[in-house]
Design a protein around this motif. Structure first.
Motif, PDB file in Angstrom:
ATOM      1  N   LEU A 131      37.134  21.273  48.079  1.00  0.00           N
ATOM      2  CA  LEU A 131      38.279  21.741  47.381  1.00  0.00           C
ATOM      3  C   LEU A 131      39.180  22.477  47.795  1.00  0.00           C
ATOM      4  N   ALA A 132      40.535  22.262  47.455  1.00  0.00           N
ATOM      5  CA  ALA A 132      41.687  22.841  47.978  1.00  0.00           C
ATOM      6  C   ALA A 132      41.825  23.934  47.099  1.00  0.00           C
ATOM      7  N   SER A 133      41.486  25.309  47.509  1.00  0.00           N
ATOM      8  CA  SER A 133      41.362  26.473  46.644  1.00  0.00           C
ATOM      9  C   SER A 133      42.355  27.501  47.083  1.00  0.00           C
ATOM     10  N   TYR A 134      43.009  28.159  46.136  1.00  0.00           N
ATOM     11  CA  TYR A 134      44.203  29.278  46.216  1.00  0.00           C
ATOM     12  C   TYR A 134      43.896  30.560  45.546  1.00  0.00           C
ATOM     13  N   LEU A 135      44.677  31.814  45.756  1.00  0.00           N
ATOM     14  CA  LEU A 135      44.535  32.655  44.936  1.00  0.00           C
ATOM     15  C   LEU A 135      45.949  33.418  44.569  1.00  0.00           C
ATOM     16  N   ALA A 136      46.036  33.744  43.576  1.00  0.00           N
ATOM     17  CA  ALA A 136      47.367  33.883  42.837  1.00  0.00           C
ATOM     18  C   ALA A 136      47.356  35.708  43.600  1.00  0.00           C
ATOM     19  N   ASP A 137      48.653  35.867  44.187  1.00  0.00           N
ATOM     20  CA  ASP A 137      48.600  37.248  44.664  1.00  0.00           C
ATOM     21  C   ASP A 137      50.088  37.576  44.598  1.00  0.00           C
ATOM     22  N   PRO A 138      50.375  38.804  43.779  1.00  0.00           N
ATOM     23  CA  PRO A 138      49.761  39.773  42.995  1.00  0.00           C
ATOM     24  C   PRO A 138      48.933  38.734  41.867  1.00  0.00           C
ATOM     25  N   PRO A 139      47.756  39.271  41.652  1.00  0.00           N
ATOM     26  CA  PRO A 139      46.979  38.629  40.781  1.00  0.00           C
ATOM     27  C   PRO A 139      47.705  38.414  39.372  1.00  0.00           C
ATOM     28  N   LEU A 140      47.149  37.378  38.617  1.00  0.00           N
ATOM     29  CA  LEU A 140      47.517  37.178  37.183  1.00  0.00           C
ATOM     30  C   LEU A 140      46.723  37.827  36.226  1.00  0.00           C
ATOM     31  N   VAL A 141      45.318  38.067  36.573  1.00  0.00           N
ATOM     32  CA  VAL A 141      44.647  38.719  35.686  1.00  0.00           C
ATOM     33  C   VAL A 141      43.526  39.648  36.487  1.00  0.00           C
ATOM     34  N   GLN A 142      43.035  40.633  36.208  1.00  0.00           N
ATOM     35  CA  GLN A 142      42.206  41.618  36.810  1.00  0.00           C
ATOM     36  C   GLN A 142      41.255  41.891  36.154  1.00  0.00           C
ATOM     37  N   PRO A 143      40.166  42.609  36.672  1.00  0.00           N
ATOM     38  CA  PRO A 143      38.636  42.740  35.925  1.00  0.00           C
ATOM     39  C   PRO A 143      39.087  44.128  35.277  1.00  0.00           C
ATOM     40  N   LEU A 144      38.484  44.246  34.186  1.00  0.00           N
ATOM     41  CA  LEU A 144      38.285  45.722  33.581  1.00  0.00           C
ATOM     42  C   LEU A 144      37.432  46.372  34.221  1.00  0.00           C
ATOM     43  N   PRO A 145      37.506  47.998  33.872  1.00  0.00           N
ATOM     44  CA  PRO A 145      36.567  48.570  34.792  1.00  0.00           C
ATOM     45  C   PRO A 145      35.096  48.452  34.392  1.00  0.00           C
ATOM     46  N   ALA A 146      34.177  48.277  35.279  1.00  0.00           N
ATOM     47  CA  ALA A 146      32.663  48.087  35.044  1.00  0.00           C
ATOM     48  C   ALA A 146      32.200  49.099  34.150  1.00  0.00           C
ATOM     49  N   ALA A 147      32.743  50.314  34.165  1.00  0.00           N
ATOM     50  CA  ALA A 147      32.145  51.640  33.232  1.00  0.00           C
ATOM     51  C   ALA A 147      32.274  51.169  31.923  1.00  0.00           C
ATOM     52  N   ARG A 148      33.637  50.723  31.608  1.00  0.00           N
ATOM     53  CA  ARG A 148      34.049  50.271  30.379  1.00  0.00           C
ATOM     54  C   ARG A 148      33.235  49.025  29.798  1.00  0.00           C
ATOM     55  N   TRP A 149      33.474  48.280  30.451  1.00  0.00           N
ATOM     56  CA  TRP A 149      32.904  46.742  30.118  1.00  0.00           C
ATOM     57  C   TRP A 149      31.827  46.347  31.203  1.00  0.00           C
ATOM     58  N   PRO A 150      30.503  46.957  30.981  1.00  0.00           N
ATOM     59  CA  PRO A 150      29.340  46.459  31.994  1.00  0.00           C
ATOM     60  C   PRO A 150      29.131  45.106  31.776  1.00  0.00           C
ATOM     61  N   SER A 151      28.685  44.453  33.043  1.00  0.00           N
ATOM     62  CA  SER A 151      28.420  43.183  32.994  1.00  0.00           C
ATOM     63  C   SER A 151      27.412  42.600  32.080  1.00  0.00           C
ATOM     64  N   GLU A 152      27.551  41.505  31.322  1.00  0.00           N
ATOM     65  CA  GLU A 152      26.586  40.930  30.512  1.00  0.00           C
ATOM     66  C   GLU A 152      25.577  40.263  31.393  1.00  0.00           C
ATOM     67  N   ILE A 153      25.707  39.962  32.335  1.00  0.00           N
ATOM     68  CA  ILE A 153      24.786  39.380  33.496  1.00  0.00           C
ATOM     69  C   ILE A 153      23.850  40.371  33.934  1.00  0.00           C
ATOM     70  N   ASP A 154      24.297  41.517  34.388  1.00  0.00           N
ATOM     71  CA  ASP A 154      23.727  42.271  35.290  1.00  0.00           C
ATOM     72  C   ASP A 154      23.180  43.617  34.417  1.00  0.00           C
ATOM     73  N   ARG A 155      23.040  43.423  32.957  1.00  0.00           N
ATOM     74  CA  ARG A 155      22.836  44.495  32.146  1.00  0.00           C
ATOM     75  C   ARG A 155      21.252  44.935  32.372  1.00  0.00           C
ATOM     76  N   GLU A 156      20.351  43.899  32.714  1.00  0.00           N
ATOM     77  CA  GLU A 156      19.000  44.543  32.839  1.00  0.00           C
ATOM     78  C   GLU A 156      18.823  45.418  34.185  1.00  0.00           C
ATOM     79  N   PRO A 157      17.834  46.729  34.158  1.00  0.00           N
ATOM     80  CA  PRO A 157      17.868  47.130  35.266  1.00  0.00           C
ATOM     81  C   PRO A 157      16.749  46.289  36.236  1.00  0.00           C
ATOM     82  N   GLY A 158      16.837  46.890  37.627  1.00  0.00           N
ATOM     83  CA  GLY A 158      15.921  46.148  38.617  1.00  0.00           C
ATOM     84  C   GLY A 158      16.805  45.448  39.571  1.00  0.00           C
ATOM     85  N   ALA A 159      16.233  44.946  40.597  1.00  0.00           N
ATOM     86  CA  ALA A 159      16.853  44.306  41.582  1.00  0.00           C
ATOM     87  C   ALA A 159      17.332  42.779  40.932  1.00  0.00           C
ATOM     88  N   LYS A 160      18.445  42.608  41.674  1.00  0.00           N
ATOM     89  CA  LYS A 160      19.330  41.391  41.207  1.00  0.00           C
ATOM     90  C   LYS A 160      19.160  40.228  42.048  1.00  0.00           C
TER      91      LYS A 160
END
Length: 226
Positions: free
Chosen positions: A194-223
């Motif tokens: 795949l010929a893949s590229y990045l937008a810089d400056p970014p067009l979107v950015q992640p919200l702070p994890a403290a406010r929006w914890p990952s749905e994927i990583d919400r269980e405790p324990g090793a990932k």
């Protein structure tokens, strides 16, 4: 160069995530996007389609999914949700799809979003396959055009614009079943599939994890390192 339009926008979100969906509506409205589609993501808390699980997962990933180890089912659900959207693109006449996950923000410098995105499209080299809209924790690489860098050694599917060719190649590679969708796209970029590229400056950015914890990583324990 095909033009991106509102009809290409898809936002992956759990149907039960009403707060996140309210955030998406407000964020996209502020960015000048008023026509988009929520796509219900598969929920790892429920039953997942067995035929699709067997198609895309094998080995240790499948074993951990069956054993319900921490975050394994949620990663599988996330991957299947993205693969479904790739299949959906191939079943349409659209040349590309823009897929957002529901924990993004649009930086003020990238508003309104549609003209900013069109400018990046115009800067991409011919034959591009994927444009990551965020920086994806990547080490900055060489410029490929105004606001566009080569993609290398990063990963994320927070915001991704990809072509029909990219969807087809990703789905074919996904059948190996050992890598999550983020790392799968990285592998395909690193091998030149795949010929893949990045937008810089970014067009979107992640919200702070403290406010929006990952749905994927919400269980405790090793990932699981997939």
């Amino acid at each position: 160069m095909p033009h991106i339009t509102y009809h290409h926008y898809r936002v992956l979100s759990l149907a039960r995530s009403t707060e996140r969906r309210d955030h998406v509506r407000a964020e996209l409205a502020a960015a000048g996007v008023h026509d988009f589609e929520f796509v219900d993501a598969l929920d790892g808390d429920g039953d997942l389609p067995e035929a699709e699980v067997q198609t895309y997962f094998t080995g240790e990933r499948l074993a951990k999914f069956r054993a319900r180890t921490p975050n394994a089912r949620y990663k599988v659900a996330c991957d299947l949700s993205h693969f479904r959207l790739m299949h959906r693109l191939l079943g349409t006449g659209l040349p590309m799809a823009l897929v957002l996950e529901d924990d993004f923000a649009v930086p003020p410098a990238s508003r309104p979003l549609l003209p900013a995105l069109r400018a990046r499209l115009g800067a991409l080299p011919a034959g591009w396959d994927v444009l990551h809209l965020s920086l994806c924790d990547a080490t900055p690489q060489a410029w490929a055009g105004p606001g566009v860098r080569l993609f290398s050694r990063g990963f994320c599917t927070l915001g991704t614009l990809y072509t029909r060719r990219a969807a087809l190649r990703a789905l074919r590679a996904a059948g190996v079943g050992l890598r999550n969708v983020d790392n799968l796209l990285l592998d395909l970029a690193l091998t030149g599939a795949l010929a893949s590229y990045l937008a810089d400056p970014p067009l979107v950015q992640p919200l702070p994890a403290a406010r929006w914890p990952s749905e994927i990583d919400r269980e405790p324990g090793a990932k699981d390192p997939f």
